[in-house]
Design an enzyme around this catalytic site. Structure first.
Site, PDB file in Angstrom:
ATOM      1  N   ASN A  41       0.859  -1.182   0.000  1.00 61.15           N
ATOM      2  CA  ASN A  41       0.000   0.000   0.000  1.00 61.15           C
ATOM      3  C   ASN A  41       0.895   1.231   0.000  1.00 61.15           C
ATOM      4  O   ASN A  41       2.118   1.116   0.064  1.00 61.15           O
ATOM      5  CB  ASN A  41      -0.955  -0.029   1.197  1.00 61.15           C
ATOM      6  CG  ASN A  41      -0.212  -0.044   2.513  1.00 61.15           C
ATOM      7  OD1 ASN A  41       0.398   0.953   2.904  1.00 61.15           O
ATOM      8  ND2 ASN A  41      -0.219  -1.179   3.189  1.00 61.15           N
ATOM      9  N   ARG A  42       0.282   2.392  -0.082  1.00 61.20           N
ATOM     10  CA  ARG A  42       1.056   3.604  -0.297  1.00 61.20           C
ATOM     11  C   ARG A  42       1.430   4.344   0.987  1.00 61.20           C
ATOM     12  O   ARG A  42       1.856   5.499   0.943  1.00 61.20           O
ATOM     13  CB  ARG A  42       0.308   4.509  -1.277  1.00 61.20           C
ATOM     14  CG  ARG A  42       0.295   3.882  -2.688  1.00 61.20           C
ATOM     15  CD  ARG A  42      -0.569   4.658  -3.657  1.00 61.20           C
ATOM     16  NE  ARG A  42      -0.230   6.060  -3.636  1.00 61.20           N
ATOM     17  CZ  ARG A  42      -1.100   7.056  -3.706  1.00 61.20           C
ATOM     18  NH1 ARG A  42      -2.388   6.799  -3.805  1.00 61.20           N
ATOM     19  NH2 ARG A  42      -0.699   8.288  -3.677  1.00 61.20           N
TER      20      ARG A  42
END
Ligand code: C5P
Length: 225
Positions: free
Chosen positions: A30-31
């Site tokens: 994920n970011r």
């Protein structure tokens, strides 16, 4: 804040984002950069706390003066939090933890095949670490959860945050709006802190370090209550 109000306090902070391997070279991730969690660890240390930072794939420099435990997957993060959390004053779960992981990890690189037109991945649920902490007896340890939501409507997003705080048994829930361009990797953040009884304790917009201090202000006041 120029205060030493957390001297003698022990705080566990998780930061970053988990990576769930598919094969030796690939993962689902994920970011989350880890900026907000690292800012909390930094601020807590500056205010005198003893900080254990559980660091999942940080894209920012390590904060000074913290006991750093590196993890990568959700299961590793769970083991590290479980080992560190007993008896501490607060656990701040800022890390973005994957809800699912691949059902199996391939020992060799997954190959495409001339005849296939796609690939289906089977995922299984990861444990909800915060919810498990919330359910277990935790003797006064303040539990802080985060919710990154893409819901654009403020009231609807607040309702999601309230429901999440209750579902996880957290004392505080830090809600922020995320999207393709907001939230992750930025130096600024805008959050709403939801307390017990669903109250909006405060709303803060600013540098991630100011947001960190605002969260610690609320944690500190719960600890001295
Ligand atoms: O359910 P959701 O992922 O939105 O919840 C976010 C909060 O729960 C964060 O504080 C995150 O660290 C925590 N979490 C967790 N275990 C998971 C997923 C999220 O502790 N498997």
């Amino acid at each position: 804040a120029d205060r030493r109000d957390l001297v003698g306090r022990r705080i566990v902070v998780t930061a970053g984002g988990t990576r769930e391997p598919l094969d030796p070279v690939r993962f689902l991730g994920n970011r989350s950069s880890g900026k907000q969690g690292v800012a909390i660890a930094d601020a807590a240390r500056a205010r005198g706390a003893e900080v254990v930072l559980i660091a999942a794939n940080l894209e920012v420099a390590d904060p000074a003066g913290c006991d750093i435990r590196r993890v990568s997957t959700a299961l590793e993060l769970q083991a590290a939090v479980t080992a560190a959390a007993a008896g501490v004053d607060a656990v701040v779960m800022a890390a973005a933890v994957a809800d699912y992981r691949p059902a199996s990890v391939s020992e060799s690189k997954i190959k495409k095949d001339a005849s296939d037109s796609g690939l289906t991945l089977e995922l299984v649920r990861n444990p909800d670490i915060l919810a498990e902490l919330g359910r277990a007896p935790h003797d006064g340890t303040i539990l802080v959860g985060f919710a990154a939501e893409t819901e654009p409507d403020d009231d609807a997003r607040l309702a999601l945050g309230r429901a999440k705080r209750a579902a996880k048994g957290a004392d505080l829930l830090v809600l922020n709006r995320v999207g393709w361009t907001e939230g992750f990797a930025n130096d600024e953040n805008a959050v709403t802190i939801i307390g017990r009884d669903d109250t909006v304790v405060t709303e803060v917009h600013g540098a991630k370090l100011s947001v960190a201090d605002a969260i610690l202000d609320v944690v500190g006041s719960l600890l001295t209550e």
